[in-house]
Enzyme design. Sequence first.
Site, PDB file in Angstrom:
ATOM      1  N   SER A 141       3.185   2.761  -6.361  1.00 58.73           N
ATOM      2  CA  SER A 141       4.347   2.237  -7.074  1.00 58.73           C
ATOM      3  C   SER A 141       4.843   3.307  -8.030  1.00 58.73           C
ATOM      4  O   SER A 141       4.053   4.091  -8.559  1.00 58.73           O
ATOM      5  CB  SER A 141       3.969   0.980  -7.866  1.00 58.73           C
ATOM      6  N   TYR A 154      -0.832  -3.932 -13.400  1.00 57.15           N
ATOM      7  CA  TYR A 154      -0.350  -3.429 -12.113  1.00 57.15           C
ATOM      8  C   TYR A 154      -0.116  -1.921 -12.129  1.00 57.15           C
ATOM      9  O   TYR A 154      -0.592  -1.210 -11.224  1.00 57.15           O
ATOM     10  CB  TYR A 154       0.919  -4.184 -11.725  1.00 57.15           C
TER      11      TYR A 154
END
Length: 260
Positions: A141, A154
């Site tokens: 990500s 995350y």
Amino acid sequence: MELSGLALVTGAGQGIGRSIALRLLGAGATVMALGRNGAKLAGLSEEAGVAQDRVFEAECDIGNLSVLRQYLDSAENAHGPLRYHVAAAGILRPVSLLTSSEEDIREVIEINFTATLLALREVALRMIAGGAGGSIVTIGSNSGTTPRMGLGSYPASKAGIGHATRSLGLELAQHGIRANVVAPGTTDTPMLASGATSYAAEPERLIKGDPDLWRLGIPLGRVAAPEDVADLTLFLLSDLARHITMETLVIDGGATLGAR
């Protein structure tokens, strides 16, 4: 681009993982598609327009290594050694770190980092044993390369698994196995819809940015489609990228201004 041989795709039930599975089938690979919801895995062969025996669908939590090994044994016995792996499974708990529960932090790290890394190691050992090289792509990500607010643990989980993938690539290079990371930004997936409902309802906020969250907009003026990420992943798996390893390629329309 053409691929031949067996590919493992985790998180193949929806979003980026499913798009990648479809791209690999279209490129000629036989795909072992894993996901936690078996019903979401259905219909891959029909959607890709390939024979059913080109798809091995299996409901499996990647944290359950013993079950993963059983499925891999079955797939390799039927289709030969594993040649490609895309680690696309992951979860998101979209709250700030300060307000995240201990349970949320542990669950995100367990799935996105620990379970994913153990599965990567299992795959790597099998590729070494197969002796024919291979290619691995971990879906990271852009929050793993640039700090983000409101995403809990995350970003840390994606930064960690990205670095672990590159370190694994260094160990695997002598075996002719490459390992890279694809780091998407905002992508139109079910995870986006469930984790950022206000943004999903107002796509212009995603494109223009949000100063309150220290989030820049997307210079290219569009939210990525899962297929955009799948195309880059297919390139990295293919021989067109035969001299690329231990790299992180960010695909976010310029949202993080190339920061790493």
